[in-house]
Scaffold this active site. Structure first.
Site, PDB file in Angstrom:
ATOM      1  N   ASP A   7      -0.086 -34.679 -38.939  1.00  0.00           N
ATOM      2  CA  ASP A   7       1.182 -34.691 -38.219  1.00  0.00           C
ATOM      3  C   ASP A   7       2.023 -35.857 -38.718  1.00  0.00           C
ATOM      4  O   ASP A   7       1.482 -36.867 -39.198  1.00  0.00           O
ATOM      5  CB  ASP A   7       0.957 -34.821 -36.705  1.00  0.00           C
ATOM      6  N   GLU A   9       5.832 -38.198 -37.884  1.00  0.00           N
ATOM      7  CA  GLU A   9       7.021 -38.482 -37.090  1.00  0.00           C
ATOM      8  C   GLU A   9       8.106 -38.926 -38.064  1.00  0.00           C
ATOM      9  O   GLU A   9       7.807 -39.504 -39.120  1.00  0.00           O
ATOM     10  CB  GLU A   9       6.754 -39.570 -36.038  1.00  0.00           C
ATOM     11  N   GLU A  52      18.020 -39.955 -30.757  1.00  0.00           N
ATOM     12  CA  GLU A  52      17.336 -38.787 -30.184  1.00  0.00           C
ATOM     13  C   GLU A  52      15.877 -38.741 -30.616  1.00  0.00           C
ATOM     14  O   GLU A  52      15.002 -38.346 -29.841  1.00  0.00           O
ATOM     15  CB  GLU A  52      18.051 -37.505 -30.597  1.00  0.00           C
ATOM     16  N   HIS A  57       9.514 -39.926 -29.934  1.00  0.00           N
ATOM     17  CA  HIS A  57       8.289 -40.610 -30.360  1.00  0.00           C
ATOM     18  C   HIS A  57       8.227 -42.082 -29.976  1.00  0.00           C
ATOM     19  O   HIS A  57       7.161 -42.708 -30.071  1.00  0.00           O
ATOM     20  CB  HIS A  57       8.067 -40.453 -31.871  1.00  0.00           C
ATOM     21  N   HIS A 152       5.373 -38.402 -28.382  1.00  0.00           N
ATOM     22  CA  HIS A 152       4.747 -37.887 -29.590  1.00  0.00           C
ATOM     23  C   HIS A 152       4.265 -39.064 -30.439  1.00  0.00           C
ATOM     24  O   HIS A 152       4.944 -40.072 -30.553  1.00  0.00           O
ATOM     25  CB  HIS A 152       5.746 -37.066 -30.409  1.00  0.00           C
ATOM     26  N   ASP A 157      -1.325 -36.856 -31.939  1.00  0.00           N
ATOM     27  CA  ASP A 157      -1.048 -35.419 -32.028  1.00  0.00           C
ATOM     28  C   ASP A 157      -1.991 -34.732 -33.003  1.00  0.00           C
ATOM     29  O   ASP A 157      -2.399 -33.580 -32.785  1.00  0.00           O
ATOM     30  CB  ASP A 157       0.406 -35.177 -32.431  1.00  0.00           C
TER      31      ASP A 157
END
Length: 236
Positions: A7, A9, A52, A57, A152, A157
């Site tokens: 995963d 970010e 945003e 995260h 997140h 994750d």
């Protein structure tokens, strides 16, 4: 088979607009066993993180100031994933960012040239059509604990997705031997065995058991004609 549940970010949603990776989390799975080996890094994206994205995260520009740049970690990251099958939820998103980052470096690397890619979101949509199939929904459906997932995070994750993916692709999940537990495997959720546990013993049939089996098969063939086992033995 070696799989890497992965995963990322990012600073925003589109690498074509110059957005970058700021965190990578990977969990190693070999022969459907989580090994405990992982790769995790925060990255200075050399640009601002959108407001945003921070609400999703929680990774701020200030936090990333002293972190390594992607060019600094690219080789070790590539060596960790090279040759593995990557398991990613909504794979096109993460692969797009990874390829964009690798394209800035020499030699240019394209992820699909070195790794297989499995999209767990596509698997979930096929298995559960018309239902929510984001990671939180799948955690609830399969009884995976995601209580620590307030924001997140790539490594968290990836760890959660590893559990979800193994349940999603592992066949029956509703049978519990704990009568007081829930349908997904008891109140304790997934019970992961340690990697240092002793291997299961292999118990082979004795000569007497083998002979008894041969006698039974001969009787079965006499009563029913050629059996499936006879056909398989002929093919071999």
């Amino acid at each position: 088979m070696r799989q890497i549940v992965l995963d990322t970010e990012t600073t925003g949603i589109d690498p074509a607009e110059g957005h970058r990776i700021i965190e990578i989390g990977c969990v190693e799975v070999i022969e459907r066993q989580i090994t405990g080996r992982h790769y995790h890094v925060y990255i200075n994206p050399e640009r601002e993180v959108e407001a945003e994205a921070i609400t999703i995260h929680g990774i701020t520009n200030e936090f990333l100031v002293d972190k390594p740049k992607f060019a600094d970690i690219a080789d070790e990251f590539f060596e960790f994933i090279k040759g593995a099958e990557l398991v990613i939820h909504n794979a096109a998103f993460d692969i797009g960012f990874m390829d964009s980052e690798f394209a800035r470096l020499k030699p240019v690397r394209k992820t699909a040239d070195h790794c297989g890619v499995v999209d767990s979101l596509a698997i979930a949509r096929k298995k559960h059509p018309g239902q929510k199939n984001n990671l939180d929904a799948l955690c609830k459906r399969y009884g995976v604990d995601n209580s620590n997932r307030d924001l997140h995070g790539a490594l968290l994750d990836a760890e959660i997705l590893a559990d979800v993916y193994l349940l999603l692709t592992g066949g029956q999940t509703a049978l519990s031997l704990d009568a007081g537990g829930d349908e997904a495997g008891g109140e304790g959720g997934i019970r992961r065995l340690g990697t240092d546990r002793s291997p299961l013993p292999v118990v082979r049939a004795s000569d007497q058991e083998h002979s008894a089996h041969e006698e039974f098969m001969a009787l079965l063939a006499k009563q029913a004609g050629e059996t499936v086992w006879d056909k398989l033995a002929t093919k071999e």
